[in-house]
Scaffold this motif. Structure first.
Motif, PDB file in Angstrom:
ATOM      1  N   VAL A   1       0.703  -1.260  -0.112  1.00  0.00           N
ATOM      2  CA  VAL A   1       0.021  -0.084  -0.183  1.00  0.00           C
ATOM      3  C   VAL A   1       1.032   1.424   0.020  1.00  0.00           C
ATOM      4  CG1 VAL A   1      -1.795   1.199   1.065  1.00  0.00           C
ATOM      5  CG2 VAL A   1      -1.754  -1.285   1.310  1.00  0.00           C
TER       6      VAL A   1
ATOM      7  N   TYR B   1     -13.496   3.069   0.202  1.00  0.00           N
ATOM      8  CA  TYR B   1     -12.346   3.575   0.435  1.00  0.00           C
ATOM      9  C   TYR B   1     -11.204   2.890   0.043  1.00  0.00           C
ATOM     10  CZ  TYR B   1      -8.672   5.853   3.052  1.00  0.00           C
ATOM     11  OH  TYR B   1      -7.288   6.378   3.665  1.00  0.00           O
ATOM     12  N   SER B   2     -10.279   3.570  -0.688  1.00  0.00           N
ATOM     13  CA  SER B   2      -9.072   2.908  -1.105  1.00  0.00           C
ATOM     14  C   SER B   2      -7.910   3.947  -1.118  1.00  0.00           C
ATOM     15  CB  SER B   2      -9.407   2.394  -2.654  1.00  0.00           C
ATOM     16  OG  SER B   2      -9.005   3.447  -3.434  1.00  0.00           O
ATOM     17  N   ILE B   3      -6.593   3.312  -1.277  1.00  0.00           N
ATOM     18  CA  ILE B   3      -5.528   4.137  -1.333  1.00  0.00           C
ATOM     19  C   ILE B   3      -4.746   3.886  -2.433  1.00  0.00           C
ATOM     20  CG2 ILE B   3      -3.155   4.486  -0.069  1.00  0.00           C
ATOM     21  CD1 ILE B   3      -4.425   3.971   2.542  1.00  0.00           C
TER      22      ILE B   3
ATOM     23  N   PRO C   1     -11.090  -1.312  -2.879  1.00  0.00           N
ATOM     24  CA  PRO C   1     -11.675  -1.286  -1.474  1.00  0.00           C
ATOM     25  C   PRO C   1     -11.637  -2.543  -0.941  1.00  0.00           C
ATOM     26  CG  PRO C   1     -13.470  -0.295  -3.166  1.00  0.00           C
ATOM     27  CD  PRO C   1     -12.236  -0.838  -4.018  1.00  0.00           C
ATOM     28  N   PHE C   2     -11.576  -2.587   0.668  1.00  0.00           N
ATOM     29  CA  PHE C   2     -11.472  -3.784   1.053  1.00  0.00           C
ATOM     30  C   PHE C   2     -12.441  -4.871   0.698  1.00  0.00           C
ATOM     31  CE2 PHE C   2     -10.950  -6.854   4.839  1.00  0.00           C
ATOM     32  CZ  PHE C   2      -9.753  -7.042   4.525  1.00  0.00           C
TER      33      PHE C   2
ATOM     34  N   GLN D   1      -3.177  -5.120   3.683  1.00  0.00           N
ATOM     35  CA  GLN D   1      -3.412  -3.968   3.041  1.00  0.00           C
ATOM     36  C   GLN D   1      -4.709  -3.301   3.674  1.00  0.00           C
ATOM     37  OE1 GLN D   1      -3.853  -5.519  -0.829  1.00  0.00           O
ATOM     38  NE2 GLN D   1      -1.424  -5.516  -1.203  1.00  0.00           N
ATOM     39  N   GLY D   2      -5.733  -4.104   4.223  1.00  0.00           N
ATOM     40  CA  GLY D   2      -6.919  -3.609   4.905  1.00  0.00           C
ATOM     41  C   GLY D   2      -6.445  -3.019   6.167  1.00  0.00           C
TER      42      GLY D   2
ATOM     43  N   TYR E   1      -5.571   0.639   5.242  1.00  0.00           N
ATOM     44  CA  TYR E   1      -6.777   1.318   5.091  1.00  0.00           C
ATOM     45  C   TYR E   1      -7.342   1.822   6.523  1.00  0.00           C
ATOM     46  CZ  TYR E   1      -7.272  -0.112   0.208  1.00  0.00           C
ATOM     47  OH  TYR E   1      -6.866  -0.448  -0.867  1.00  0.00           O
TER      48      TYR E   1
END
Lengths: 174, 174
Positions: free
Chosen positions: A158, B49-51, B56-57, B155-156, B159
């Motif tokens: 990420v 939501y995402s980066i 998204p998760f 990764q989550g 977030y």
């Protein structure tokens, strides 16, 4: 020596979830991916970039290094004192450049591959107190170390994406 | 029946890296952590939501679901067609609320726990073409599915941290 060989062959199960070497090869594949992730970071971001108050990826990599080589060595020797690359006063790894971090990474890989073949099949089911404080079977102790690497590496993915950098492929373990 | 029991006991190795059940319990522990991560997301952020342009998760969770239950069932039956919870036209999981996603998650856990005991010790060393396209041994196929879950869950965690939410503890598998 010949007797030992014969005994080991007799003790080999005909069927098994994993051979010790299969588990090792899976881990070494993951370590190649994690090493590529370290390499993919710009030097400054490696040591300073973070999201949401988390640690920079270099600190996660240091944690992984401090658990990996010493973990396997501890399983074999039951000696859980820190090894090369660790600051003996703080117990923490000191590396301030990407090259230093990669060198410590490679040293840890060497420790893993040197000690792993000395883990007997029986040993995987024995209890240990890893690092003097975490009680568990050897198999779950080693699995924890691998899973922890995958977990933090996922976080590093990420960071790289947020920096606009394409991370190495998760599925490519070559 | 008695003969089968005796035969199974004879085939059990005296020493082994993992018993099938140890590997399953490790996975189920991870799945409890991942389920807590899904729960920890605010509903809107879970799906939106995402980066860094990542998914998204919820989409990652759908991928994990689509690989987990069908993966174990496929290993047992060699039937790799999608199962309950998958849209049969697109092959994709449809869930638009957290409750729906958690329901599909729990269904997958049930499929895993129902089919897993049917994987023989021999089976772990056999070749499969998972999902009709990924060739590998059964042990590495199952490990890939678990590792992929840990990877995306990591990764989550980022977030959640970026959203100012404390994620569930990685080490608590209860």
């Amino acid at each position: 020596m010949e007797n030992n060989t014969i005994q080991q062959q007799t003790e080999q199960p005909a069927a098994y979830v994993y051979t010790p070497d299969q588990l090792l090869q899976n881990w070494l594949g993951h370590r190649r991916v994690t090493r590529r992730l370290i390499e993919a970071f710009p030097e400054d971001a490696l040591f300073n970039y973070s999201i949401g108050g988390m640690r920079p990826f270099a600190d996660m990599a240091k944690e992984i290094i401090s658990m990996s080589g010493p973990g396997v060595r501890g399983v074999v020797t039951d000696d859980w004192t820190p090894i090369a690359g660790l600051d003996h006063h703080t117990g923490k790894i000191t590396a301030t450049t990407k090259a230093e971090l990669l060198q410590l990474w490679d040293n840890a890989t060497e420790v893993i591959t040197n000690y792993w073949p000395q883990i007997s099949l029986q040993r995987f089911q024995e209890k240990v107190v890893a690092f003097g404080q975490y009680e568990g079977l050897v198999n779950s102790t080693l699995q924890y170390i691998v899973d922890n690497e995958i977990h933090h590496r996922g976080q590093g993915y990420v960071y790289l994406r947020a920096l606009g950098i394409e991370p190495p492929a998760f599925y490519d373990r070559s």
